[in-house]
Design a protein around this motif. Structure first.
Motif, short mmCIF file in Angstrom:
data_model
loop_
_atom_site.label_atom_id
_atom_site.label_comp_id
_atom_site.label_asym_id
_atom_site.label_seq_id
_atom_site.Cartn_x
_atom_site.Cartn_y
_atom_site.Cartn_z
N ASP A 83 0.69 -1.32 -0.11
CA ASP A 83 -0.05 -0.14 -0.08
C ASP A 83 0.87 1.25 -0.07
O ASP A 83 1.78 1.25 0.66
CB ASP A 83 -0.78 -0.11 1.26
CG ASP A 83 -1.95 -0.97 1.06
OD1 ASP A 83 -2.90 -1.11 0.16
OD2 ASP A 83 -2.24 -1.77 2.12
N PRO A 88 -2.49 2.31 -6.71
CA PRO A 88 -3.30 1.32 -6.72
C PRO A 88 -2.45 0.20 -6.30
O PRO A 88 -1.30 -0.21 -6.50
CB PRO A 88 -3.99 1.24 -8.00
CG PRO A 88 -2.95 1.77 -8.83
CD PRO A 88 -2.33 2.99 -8.66
N ASN A 89 -3.17 -0.69 -5.49
CA ASN A 89 -2.73 -1.87 -4.96
C ASN A 89 -3.68 -3.08 -5.69
O ASN A 89 -4.74 -3.05 -4.98
CB ASN A 89 -2.68 -2.12 -3.45
CG ASN A 89 -2.22 -3.22 -3.01
OD1 ASN A 89 -1.80 -4.35 -3.91
ND2 ASN A 89 -2.06 -3.68 -1.88
N ARG A 90 -3.03 -3.55 -6.56
CA ARG A 90 -3.92 -4.59 -7.45
C ARG A 90 -3.50 -5.93 -6.93
O ARG A 90 -4.01 -6.97 -7.46
CB ARG A 90 -3.72 -4.47 -8.98
CG ARG A 90 -4.23 -2.94 -9.26
CD ARG A 90 -4.39 -2.86 -10.72
NE ARG A 90 -4.57 -1.59 -11.30
CZ ARG A 90 -3.62 -0.46 -11.91
NH1 ARG A 90 -2.51 -0.99 -12.13
NH2 ARG A 90 -3.82 0.72 -12.32
N SER A 91 -2.67 -6.14 -6.09
CA SER A 91 -2.06 -7.40 -5.81
C SER A 91 -1.93 -8.31 -7.12
O SER A 91 -2.00 -9.67 -6.84
CB SER A 91 -3.30 -8.04 -4.87
OG SER A 91 -3.13 -7.20 -3.53
N PHE A 96 -8.71 -6.89 -8.94
CA PHE A 96 -8.50 -5.49 -8.46
C PHE A 96 -7.96 -4.54 -9.48
O PHE A 96 -7.22 -3.79 -9.52
CB PHE A 96 -7.26 -5.61 -7.43
CG PHE A 96 -7.77 -5.96 -5.79
CD1 PHE A 96 -8.37 -5.16 -5.34
CD2 PHE A 96 -7.33 -7.11 -5.39
CE1 PHE A 96 -9.14 -5.66 -4.02
CE2 PHE A 96 -7.72 -7.51 -4.20
CZ PHE A 96 -8.57 -6.72 -3.32
N ARG A 97 -8.34 -5.00 -10.86
CA ARG A 97 -8.14 -4.42 -11.99
C ARG A 97 -8.24 -2.85 -11.65
O ARG A 97 -7.49 -1.75 -12.39
CB ARG A 97 -8.78 -4.91 -13.26
CG ARG A 97 -8.09 -4.29 -14.52
CD ARG A 97 -9.09 -4.81 -15.59
NE ARG A 97 -9.03 -6.14 -15.85
CZ ARG A 97 -7.99 -6.80 -16.67
NH1 ARG A 97 -7.06 -5.97 -17.02
NH2 ARG A 97 -8.44 -8.10 -16.74
N ASP A 98 -9.45 -2.51 -11.26
CA ASP A 98 -10.00 -1.08 -11.18
C ASP A 98 -9.81 -0.62 -9.76
O ASP A 98 -10.46 0.31 -9.34
CB ASP A 98 -11.49 -1.19 -11.37
CG ASP A 98 -11.65 -1.55 -13.14
OD1 ASP A 98 -10.94 -1.36 -13.77
OD2 ASP A 98 -12.91 -2.32 -12.96
N ALA A 99 -8.61 -1.19 -9.07
CA ALA A 99 -8.61 -0.52 -7.59
C ALA A 99 -8.30 0.97 -7.82
O ALA A 99 -7.51 1.45 -8.31
CB ALA A 99 -7.14 -1.19 -7.05
N GLY A 102 -4.18 4.51 -3.73
CA GLY A 102 -4.13 4.07 -2.28
C GLY A 102 -4.12 5.41 -1.45
O GLY A 102 -3.61 6.60 -1.98
N THR A 314 -12.48 -12.04 -1.95
CA THR A 314 -12.90 -11.85 -3.29
C THR A 314 -14.48 -12.01 -3.69
O THR A 314 -15.30 -11.40 -4.20
CB THR A 314 -11.95 -12.46 -4.46
OG1 THR A 314 -10.75 -12.25 -4.20
CG2 THR A 314 -12.33 -11.91 -5.92
N ARG A 317 -16.51 -9.49 -1.86
CA ARG A 317 -16.50 -8.26 -2.64
C ARG A 317 -17.17 -8.37 -3.76
O ARG A 317 -17.95 -7.39 -4.11
CB ARG A 317 -14.81 -7.87 -2.81
CG ARG A 317 -14.81 -6.55 -3.33
CD ARG A 317 -13.01 -6.12 -3.14
NE ARG A 317 -12.27 -7.21 -3.52
CZ ARG A 317 -11.68 -7.24 -4.77
NH1 ARG A 317 -12.24 -6.59 -5.63
NH2 ARG A 317 -10.79 -8.30 -4.99
#
Length: 476
Positions: A83, A88-91, A96-99, A102, A314, A317
């Motif tokens: 973070d 962004p943090n997409r991991s 999480f493409r649209d994260a 942060g 996931t 979410r």
């Protein structure tokens, strides 16, 4: 203010973080120019290596304008899973493409920011850090600068490839099962996993991650890693000097499954043992002092829980259907496999981890360090552990490949990979030293001694700012 040209940027890229910082301290370049030089190197190399997942160049240059501290303007890269405000943090996951960018920063990252380091972007990593290679479906495979068909390791593979190629002198790496040491071995870097509790908080509290994971910065030099280890721990950097005494070093070639490494790995470790002996250290081959099968089973249980946690969060979410569409086959299959884990397996996990910890504690009353391979095989080819491969293949190859590093995550011991030797194909094979809890400085002291004995500062891969391709037409 114009930035440095390409040749100047490449020349600076050959320096470690300390020497780059010295340029600013002497007034030879500005902090902004130093950061800009890294951006130039990234733009030249990334198309070939596929390392950067997030670029933050304009904001980085702005931060460099006001950077202060001993490392003012020195560029670094953050691992995909870390973070950081504005990034962004997409991991490494399509889920999480649209994260969003942060907003959170933790003490670990704040400590490095305070030294004047300038974050210029994020590096590629596998989905949720669950593989020892770096080829997520979201971003595609990162390539090893030493050989483009080989993996740089994982999960901090993008970080290692960035430093090995000369993009930046420092990059963040996190290790929950070998993810500092594995990419350091594959890419010819110094990679120290601190012991449990030896670094500032880098992420939100999580009982398994707090138990397993340690964070640091990868570099090409021992002094950079010694400095980063101290900053990450909130302490003063130790002096880079050899150990003040001759060490008792146990050589262990046997992995957790009782197997020995492939020939070229064994040869690299034997050469390292001989080098240590030539420096006057007492070197002795011994058997593995823990129940390897129990440790391996314990780690598989932990990994199953991490995958189930990732899949479960996931699903919560996004919903079941969307989660199954977006998560990688390896992540989903590992979580399914983990559904068979029962309470008794958890009992066994903590019992066997505690037993291994006690066995290592007793062992380190007889020896100062353990020398072993980092990996059972040389760096894998890209695709060997692609997340779309059949699950049975993945389970067998992955846990065989990483059958040396897991022990130290479960017991909380520090361990370091040093880039002493190359395989016959020119790809690095790291040597791993492990120590008792609290002995990070001893590992660094031996690392410094070995760095002086077998210098690697001028050893660069072909796909780098100092390699044979550095001035080829394809990079203009």
């Amino acid at each position: 203010m114009p930035l440095l040209d390409r040749d100047q940027a490449f020349a600076i890229g050959r320096l470690d973080a300390h020497d780059q910082a010295a340029l600013v301290a002497r007034g030879e370049v500005s902090a902004r120019e130093l950061t800009g030089a890294a951006i130039t190197r990234i733009e030249q190399l990334d198309g070939m290596l596929n390392i950067l997942t997030v670029r933050d160049h304009e904001a980085a240059l702005a931060r460099a304008e006001t950077a202060t501290g001993p490392m003012a303007g020195v560029p670094w890269l953050l691992k995909e899973s870390l973070d950081y405000p504005g990034l962004p943090n997409r991991s490494g996951s399509r889920s999480f493409r649209d994260a969003a960018p942060g907003e959170v920063i933790f003490p670990f990252t704040s400590a490095f920011d305070a030294t004047g380091l300038v974050a210029v972007g994020k590096t590629n990593a596998p989905e949720f850090g669950l593989l020892p290679t770096t080829e997520p479906l979201l971003y595609g495979a990162t390539r090893n600068p030493w050989a483009l068909d080989r993996s740089p390791g994982g999960s901090s593979g993008g970080a290692a490839a960035a430093v090995a190629s000369g993009m930046v002198p420092l990059a963040h790496a996190a290790d929950g099962g070998g993810s500092i040491r594995i990419p350091a071995s594959c890419c010819g870097l110094v990679g120290l996993k601190p012991g449990r509790g030896a670094n500032l908080r880098a992420r939100a509290p999580h009982v398994i991650e707090d138990w397993l994971v340690a964070d640091t910065l990868l570099s090409r030099s021992v002094r950079d890693v010694a400095w980063a280890t101290a900053i990450a721990a909130g302490t003063s950097a130790p002096a880079c000097v050899p150990p003040g005494r001759k060490l008792r070093i146990a050589v262990i070639l046997e992995n957790l499954d009782g197997a020995h490494p492939e020939t070229e790995v064994a040869q690299a470790i034997t050469r390292t043992a001989d080098l240590c002996a030539s420096l006057g250290h007492h070197v002795e081959a011994v058997p593995l002092p823990v129940d390897g099968a129990a440790v391996a089973a314990a780690f598989r249980t932990v990994w199953a829980y991490l995958s189930r946690d990732a899949v479960g969060s996931t699903v919560n979410r996004l919903g079941q259907q969307a989660a199954e569409a977006m998560l990688e086959p390896w992540t989903l299959s590992l979580a399914d496999w983990g559904a068979g884990v029962e309470a008794g397996d958890v009992d066994a996990l903590f019992r066997d981890a505690a037993h291994a910890t006690a066995q290592l504690d007793a062992f380190f009353t007889q020896f100062d360090l353990i020398l072993s391979p980092v990996l059972r095989r040389p760096a894998l080819k890209i695709g060997d552990l692609a997340p779309t491969r059949p699950f049975d293949h993945m389970m067998q190859l992955m846990f065989d490949y990483v059958s040396y590093t897991q022990l130290h995550n479960l017991t909380g011991n520090p361990a370091i990979s040093l880039p002493l030797y190359l395989g016959s194909d020119g790809v690095p094979i790291g040597s791993m030293f492990a120590a008792s809890r609290g002995e990070e400085t001893l590992l660094l002291q031996l690392g410094f001694e070995l760095e002086q004995a077998v210098p690697w500062a001028d050893r660069w891969p072909a796909q780098s700012i100092a390699g044979t391709l550095a001035f080829s037409e394809e990079m203009h």
